[in-house]
Scaffold this motif. Structure first.
Motif, PDB file in Angstrom:
ATOM      1  N   GLU A   4       0.679  -1.352   0.010  1.00 35.56           N
ATOM      2  CA  GLU A   4      -0.054   0.109   0.101  1.00 35.56           C
ATOM      3  C   GLU A   4       0.766   1.376   0.001  1.00 35.56           C
ATOM      4  O   GLU A   4       0.483   2.204  -0.810  1.00 35.56           O
ATOM      5  CB  GLU A   4      -0.914   0.000   1.282  1.00 35.56           C
ATOM      6  CG  GLU A   4      -1.996  -1.158   1.013  1.00 35.56           C
ATOM      7  CD  GLU A   4      -1.638  -2.370   1.562  1.00 35.56           C
ATOM      8  OE1 GLU A   4      -0.525  -2.632   2.232  1.00 35.56           O
ATOM      9  OE2 GLU A   4      -2.463  -3.260   1.291  1.00 35.56           O
ATOM     10  N   GLN A   5       1.920   1.087   0.775  1.00 37.17           N
ATOM     11  CA  GLN A   5       2.656   2.519   0.981  1.00 37.17           C
ATOM     12  C   GLN A   5       3.529   2.493  -0.231  1.00 37.17           C
ATOM     13  O   GLN A   5       3.722   3.905  -0.931  1.00 37.17           O
ATOM     14  CB  GLN A   5       3.703   2.368   2.102  1.00 37.17           C
ATOM     15  CG  GLN A   5       4.650   3.428   2.227  1.00 37.17           C
ATOM     16  CD  GLN A   5       4.087   4.728   2.318  1.00 37.17           C
ATOM     17  OE1 GLN A   5       3.125   4.882   3.115  1.00 37.17           O
ATOM     18  NE2 GLN A   5       4.761   5.972   2.024  1.00 37.17           N
ATOM     19  N   LYS A   8       1.299   4.115  -3.012  1.00 37.08           N
ATOM     20  CA  LYS A   8       0.903   5.501  -2.914  1.00 37.08           C
ATOM     21  C   LYS A   8       2.320   6.349  -3.147  1.00 37.08           C
ATOM     22  O   LYS A   8       1.829   7.531  -3.833  1.00 37.08           O
ATOM     23  CB  LYS A   8       0.705   5.860  -1.347  1.00 37.08           C
ATOM     24  CG  LYS A   8      -0.581   5.374  -0.893  1.00 37.08           C
ATOM     25  CD  LYS A   8      -0.756   5.469   0.594  1.00 37.08           C
ATOM     26  CE  LYS A   8      -1.989   5.111   1.123  1.00 37.08           C
ATOM     27  NZ  LYS A   8      -2.256   5.203   2.708  1.00 37.08           N
ATOM     28  N   GLN A   9       3.481   5.925  -2.918  1.00 34.66           N
ATOM     29  CA  GLN A   9       4.616   6.608  -3.444  1.00 34.66           C
ATOM     30  C   GLN A   9       4.645   6.524  -5.048  1.00 34.66           C
ATOM     31  O   GLN A   9       5.189   7.632  -5.685  1.00 34.66           O
ATOM     32  CB  GLN A   9       5.702   6.013  -2.781  1.00 34.66           C
ATOM     33  CG  GLN A   9       6.075   6.330  -1.162  1.00 34.66           C
ATOM     34  CD  GLN A   9       6.946   5.713  -0.627  1.00 34.66           C
ATOM     35  OE1 GLN A   9       7.754   4.816  -0.820  1.00 34.66           O
ATOM     36  NE2 GLN A   9       7.485   6.208   0.597  1.00 34.66           N
ATOM     37  N   GLU A  11       2.357   6.351  -6.917  1.00 33.54           N
ATOM     38  CA  GLU A  11       1.195   7.089  -7.562  1.00 33.54           C
ATOM     39  C   GLU A  11       1.688   8.583  -7.727  1.00 33.54           C
ATOM     40  O   GLU A  11       1.630   9.282  -8.490  1.00 33.54           O
ATOM     41  CB  GLU A  11      -0.138   6.774  -6.964  1.00 33.54           C
ATOM     42  CG  GLU A  11      -1.178   7.695  -7.406  1.00 33.54           C
ATOM     43  CD  GLU A  11      -2.444   7.523  -6.408  1.00 33.54           C
ATOM     44  OE1 GLU A  11      -3.311   7.997  -6.823  1.00 33.54           O
ATOM     45  OE2 GLU A  11      -2.450   7.007  -5.470  1.00 33.54           O
ATOM     46  N   ALA A  12       2.080   8.929  -6.305  1.00 32.96           N
ATOM     47  CA  ALA A  12       2.727  10.264  -6.143  1.00 32.96           C
ATOM     48  C   ALA A  12       3.700  10.573  -7.335  1.00 32.96           C
ATOM     49  O   ALA A  12       3.704  11.911  -7.721  1.00 32.96           O
ATOM     50  CB  ALA A  12       3.167  10.587  -5.071  1.00 32.96           C
ATOM     51  N   ARG A  55       1.624  16.498  -1.442  1.00 34.28           N
ATOM     52  CA  ARG A  55       1.553  15.049  -1.816  1.00 34.28           C
ATOM     53  C   ARG A  55       2.683  14.342  -1.732  1.00 34.28           C
ATOM     54  O   ARG A  55       2.612  12.919  -0.937  1.00 34.28           O
ATOM     55  CB  ARG A  55       0.896  15.122  -3.333  1.00 34.28           C
ATOM     56  CG  ARG A  55       0.529  13.499  -3.993  1.00 34.28           C
ATOM     57  CD  ARG A  55      -0.693  13.295  -3.409  1.00 34.28           C
ATOM     58  NE  ARG A  55      -1.096  11.944  -3.615  1.00 34.28           N
ATOM     59  CZ  ARG A  55      -1.536  11.600  -4.996  1.00 34.28           C
ATOM     60  NH1 ARG A  55      -1.951  12.662  -5.608  1.00 34.28           N
ATOM     61  NH2 ARG A  55      -2.081  10.646  -5.220  1.00 34.28           N
ATOM     62  N   LEU A  56       3.901  14.821  -1.959  1.00 36.06           N
ATOM     63  CA  LEU A  56       5.188  14.192  -1.609  1.00 36.06           C
ATOM     64  C   LEU A  56       5.411  13.955  -0.185  1.00 36.06           C
ATOM     65  O   LEU A  56       6.010  13.002   0.179  1.00 36.06           O
ATOM     66  CB  LEU A  56       6.229  14.945  -2.511  1.00 36.06           C
ATOM     67  CG  LEU A  56       6.214  14.810  -4.004  1.00 36.06           C
ATOM     68  CD1 LEU A  56       7.205  15.992  -4.406  1.00 36.06           C
ATOM     69  CD2 LEU A  56       6.601  13.257  -4.511  1.00 36.06           C
ATOM     70  N   THR A  59       3.156  11.310   1.325  1.00 38.47           N
ATOM     71  CA  THR A  59       3.674   9.840   1.039  1.00 38.47           C
ATOM     72  C   THR A  59       5.250   9.554   1.556  1.00 38.47           C
ATOM     73  O   THR A  59       5.574   8.441   1.633  1.00 38.47           O
ATOM     74  CB  THR A  59       3.824   9.693  -0.584  1.00 38.47           C
ATOM     75  OG1 THR A  59       4.734  10.507  -0.924  1.00 38.47           O
ATOM     76  CG2 THR A  59       2.590   9.693  -1.258  1.00 38.47           C
ATOM     77  N   LEU A  61       7.862  10.730   0.864  1.00 35.08           N
ATOM     78  CA  LEU A  61       8.938  11.140  -0.087  1.00 35.08           C
ATOM     79  C   LEU A  61       9.833  12.316   0.274  1.00 35.08           C
ATOM     80  O   LEU A  61      11.169  12.394  -0.325  1.00 35.08           O
ATOM     81  CB  LEU A  61       8.571  10.862  -1.411  1.00 35.08           C
ATOM     82  CG  LEU A  61       8.177   9.516  -2.129  1.00 35.08           C
ATOM     83  CD1 LEU A  61       7.359   9.687  -3.254  1.00 35.08           C
ATOM     84  CD2 LEU A  61       9.204   8.587  -1.928  1.00 35.08           C
TER      85      LEU A  61
END
Length: 105
Positions: A4-5, A8-9, A11-12, A55-56, A59, A61
């Motif tokens: 899941e993580q 998300k990363q 996708e970002a 967004r970054l 997640t 990042l």
């Protein structure tokens, strides 16, 4: 890292602008960059940059640190390495090929 993580990363990073922001921060190194310099380098309007940085940040990042009136952004190298490691660990997992053994080394 769980799937899941990683999703998300990835996708970002799947957005062109966010990927440009992230690559700019990765190239900047541990010192990071002030938000204003990111904006100047990429020619992104402040509100757009703020949206993509948020967004970054969500997640994991990117991290931010306030130094007086300046907001410094940095790529989170542990998060980046975790994502890369997650992807590399999946290489040939079901095939048992030599590439998997090389990645583990």
């Amino acid at each position: 890292m769980n799937i899941e993580q990683a999703a998300k990363q990835l996708e970002a990073l799947g957005n062109t602008t966010r990927l440009q922001v992230y690559c700019t921060l990765v190239r900047a190194g541990e010192a990071g960059l002030p938000v204003g310099q990111i904006q100047e380098r990429l020619g992104i309007p402040p509100s757009t940059l703020s949206h993509h940085l948020q967004r970054l940040l969500l997640t994991g990042l990117v991290t931010q640190e306030r130094q007086a009136t300046t907001l410094i952004c940095r790529a989170s190298y542990p998060a980046m390495n975790g994502l890369i490691g997650f992807l590399a660990d999946e290489c040939c997992a079901d095939a048992g090929c030599s590439t998997r053994a090389e990645n583990a080394a």
